[in-house]
Design a protein around this motif. Structure first.
Motif: not given
Length: 305
Positions: A187-194, A211-222
């Motif tokens: 999280f950046s710490g800043r709020s995000a638009p709805s 609800s807040h700015e994110v950079s998200s990553c992960g694994f997904w089987p598809g």
């Protein structure tokens, strides 16, 4: 020895689709039990499952004056209920209809005086037949569940290392049973638009999650148009220039349909150094997000790495 023979096994979606769909719903049953009992934690972190030494777990949940947890044992293949009073119930994970498994799970809970009313409609799937009526999904192939488990614990190990490099607000490495993905979010710490919402996901869920700015990553089987397992990385809200950023390794790409950078799991699996390839992907996609969105990186990142 079985666990170490092939730590990056193949997992072709077409080969285990039926088992995947059944297991997806079983994890949703466990997740819905957790969300029914746990108080809301920001971004729905109260709902997730976690990788442990044998599979997935809800972790401890409070029920009246006791605690209990639900575990998916992907080594001996049991759905396990354990309480703080020393009671253990094991239900075999095998090819049985979801309706039968659901009834068995709820019977075992009520038999030890745990009563959890659930909304039994699965989420983020096209077939939303309630659990108690679902006799279609009834496949459980141990081979492919074991392959998934190997990938989850290797991915969790590397995502945990990636997580440790960030000193700002960051999620646990956790498993979201709605989308069936293993994720970690910075999280950046800043709020995000709805958030406008997403297909198969209630708008109020998306608004809380983002609800807040994110950079998200992960694994997904598809699933759906993504026909094989992938690692992903995205940012919300997506800043200008993000999708044009240079990302490592060369096999990574931006998928316009999903609005995410993707790296095919097969690239990691076949790499001479899978850890480095995956960490390169995680770091460069985060760098793209933090740079284009102008995060305060001096305050958020470790200086000693």
């Amino acid at each position: 020895m079985t666990l170490t023979k092939d730590i990056w096994p193949s997992l072709s979606l077409s080969e285990w689709k039926d088992t995947y769909e059944t297991l997806h719903r079983l994890t949703q049953i466990a997740g819905k039990i957790r969300i029914a009992l746990e108080p809301l934690v920001n971004h729905w972190w109260n709902s997730t499952l976690y990788v442990n030494s044998r599979g997935l777990t809800t972790s401890a949940m409070a029920y009246e004056n006791i605690q209990f947890q639900i575990d998916f044992d992907f080594i001996d293949h049991f759905f396990i209920i354990q309480t703080s009073e020393g009671i253990t119930r094991k239900i075999p994970l095998e090819s049985r209809p979801i309706a039968d498994m659901y009834k068995d799970i709820m019977y075992n809970l009520s038999d030890i005086n745990i009563y959890v009313p659930l909304w039994t409609t699965p989420v983020e799937v096209s077939d939303r037949t309630p659990f108690e009526e679902d006799y279609k999904h009834a496949s459980y192939d141990r081979k492919y569940v074991t392959h998934l488990w190997h990938i989850l614990f290797q991915s969790s190990r590397i995502l945990t290392e990636f997580r440790s490099r960030f000193i700002g607000k960051v999620s646990p490495v956790h498993f979201f049973w709605g989308a069936f993905d293993l994720a970690v979010t910075r999280f950046s710490g800043r709020s995000a638009p709805s958030h406008p919402g997403a297909p198969g996901l209630a708008k109020f869920v998306a608004i809380e999650a983002y609800s807040h700015e994110v950079s998200s990553c992960g694994f997904w089987p598809g699933g759906g148009e993504i026909d094989n397992p992938i690692y992903y990385s995205y940012t919300y809200p997506e800043p200008k220039g993000f999708k044009e950023s240079l990302i490592k390794p060369n096999e990574a790409y931006y998928d316009k349909r999903m609005g995410e950078f993707m790296l095919p799991y097969e690239v990691v699996r076949k790499a001479e150094n899978p850890d480095k390839i995956l960490l390169d992907f995680l770091e460069t996609t985060y760098n793209a997000a933090a740079t284009t969105a102008k995060w305060d990186r001096n305050a958020l990142e470790r200086k000693d790495l």
